[in-house]
Design a protein around this motif. Sequence first.
Motif, PDB file in Angstrom:
ATOM      1  N   GLN A 190       0.858  -1.193   0.000  1.00  0.00           N
ATOM      2  CA  GLN A 190       0.000   0.000   0.000  1.00  0.00           C
ATOM      3  C   GLN A 190       0.887   1.233   0.000  1.00  0.00           C
ATOM      4  O   GLN A 190       1.542   1.535   0.995  1.00  0.00           O
ATOM      5  CB  GLN A 190      -0.890   0.020   1.244  1.00  0.00           C
ATOM      6  CG  GLN A 190      -2.231  -0.617   1.052  1.00  0.00           C
ATOM      7  CD  GLN A 190      -3.053  -0.423   2.311  1.00  0.00           C
ATOM      8  OE1 GLN A 190      -2.925  -1.160   3.263  1.00  0.00           O
ATOM      9  NE2 GLN A 190      -3.903   0.591   2.294  1.00  0.00           N
ATOM     10  N   ASP A 191       0.891   1.968  -1.088  1.00  0.00           N
ATOM     11  CA  ASP A 191       1.816   3.085  -1.271  1.00  0.00           C
ATOM     12  C   ASP A 191       1.671   4.181  -0.227  1.00  0.00           C
ATOM     13  O   ASP A 191       2.641   4.852   0.099  1.00  0.00           O
ATOM     14  CB  ASP A 191       1.634   3.672  -2.681  1.00  0.00           C
ATOM     15  CG  ASP A 191       2.683   4.717  -2.992  1.00  0.00           C
ATOM     16  OD1 ASP A 191       3.889   4.387  -2.863  1.00  0.00           O
ATOM     17  OD2 ASP A 191       2.305   5.846  -3.334  1.00  0.00           O
ATOM     18  N   ASN A 192       0.487   4.380   0.316  1.00  0.00           N
ATOM     19  CA  ASN A 192       0.273   5.493   1.249  1.00  0.00           C
ATOM     20  C   ASN A 192       0.298   5.052   2.712  1.00  0.00           C
ATOM     21  O   ASN A 192      -0.063   5.821   3.594  1.00  0.00           O
ATOM     22  CB  ASN A 192      -1.039   6.201   0.948  1.00  0.00           C
ATOM     23  CG  ASN A 192      -2.240   5.366   1.340  1.00  0.00           C
ATOM     24  OD1 ASN A 192      -2.243   4.145   1.169  1.00  0.00           O
ATOM     25  ND2 ASN A 192      -3.264   6.010   1.860  1.00  0.00           N
ATOM     26  N   LYS A 193       0.732   3.813   2.992  1.00  0.00           N
ATOM     27  CA  LYS A 193       0.730   3.298   4.362  1.00  0.00           C
ATOM     28  C   LYS A 193       2.152   3.194   4.896  1.00  0.00           C
ATOM     29  O   LYS A 193       3.052   2.697   4.220  1.00  0.00           O
ATOM     30  CB  LYS A 193       0.072   1.917   4.410  1.00  0.00           C
ATOM     31  CG  LYS A 193      -0.046   1.353   5.808  1.00  0.00           C
ATOM     32  CD  LYS A 193      -0.755  -0.002   5.777  1.00  0.00           C
ATOM     33  CE  LYS A 193      -0.909  -0.562   7.170  1.00  0.00           C
ATOM     34  NZ  LYS A 193      -1.584  -1.878   7.138  1.00  0.00           N
ATOM     35  N   TYR A 194       2.329   3.675   6.128  1.00  0.00           N
ATOM     36  CA  TYR A 194       3.611   3.628   6.822  1.00  0.00           C
ATOM     37  C   TYR A 194       3.390   3.029   8.201  1.00  0.00           C
ATOM     38  O   TYR A 194       2.291   3.085   8.756  1.00  0.00           O
ATOM     39  CB  TYR A 194       4.188   5.026   6.996  1.00  0.00           C
ATOM     40  CG  TYR A 194       4.564   5.706   5.713  1.00  0.00           C
ATOM     41  CD1 TYR A 194       5.888   5.759   5.300  1.00  0.00           C
ATOM     42  CD2 TYR A 194       3.602   6.305   4.905  1.00  0.00           C
ATOM     43  CE1 TYR A 194       6.253   6.397   4.118  1.00  0.00           C
ATOM     44  CE2 TYR A 194       3.955   6.939   3.720  1.00  0.00           C
ATOM     45  CZ  TYR A 194       5.276   6.980   3.334  1.00  0.00           C
ATOM     46  OH  TYR A 194       5.625   7.601   2.163  1.00  0.00           O
TER      47      TYR A 194
END
Length: 103
Positions: A46-50
């Motif tokens: 998921q590109d927007n998950k950290y």
Amino acid sequence: MILEVAALYIKEGRNDQFESDFIEAGQYISSITGYIRHSLQKCIEQDNKYLLLVEWENLEDHTIGFRQSEVYNNWKEALHHYYDPFPIVEHFHVVVTNPLPAH
């Protein structure tokens, strides 16, 4: 040692600026008594998950020492506008650890 864990979902198109601001904001959290270290990890799927991982000497160093400090306001100002939804923060302690394998 206590491990603070927060999954951070960043608003679309804001990853690069978030990462840059996060590096700057590190000075705030690292200035608190009881802080050990932190890391920010980016999700592959998921590109927007950290994932934010912060090690503290004890729970109160985070919940009182950091969250009730003036520098927490600086942290909030620098980072909170990137989150959607606002993260749930949880704290963990080790119950089992795996020793390093013998060579």
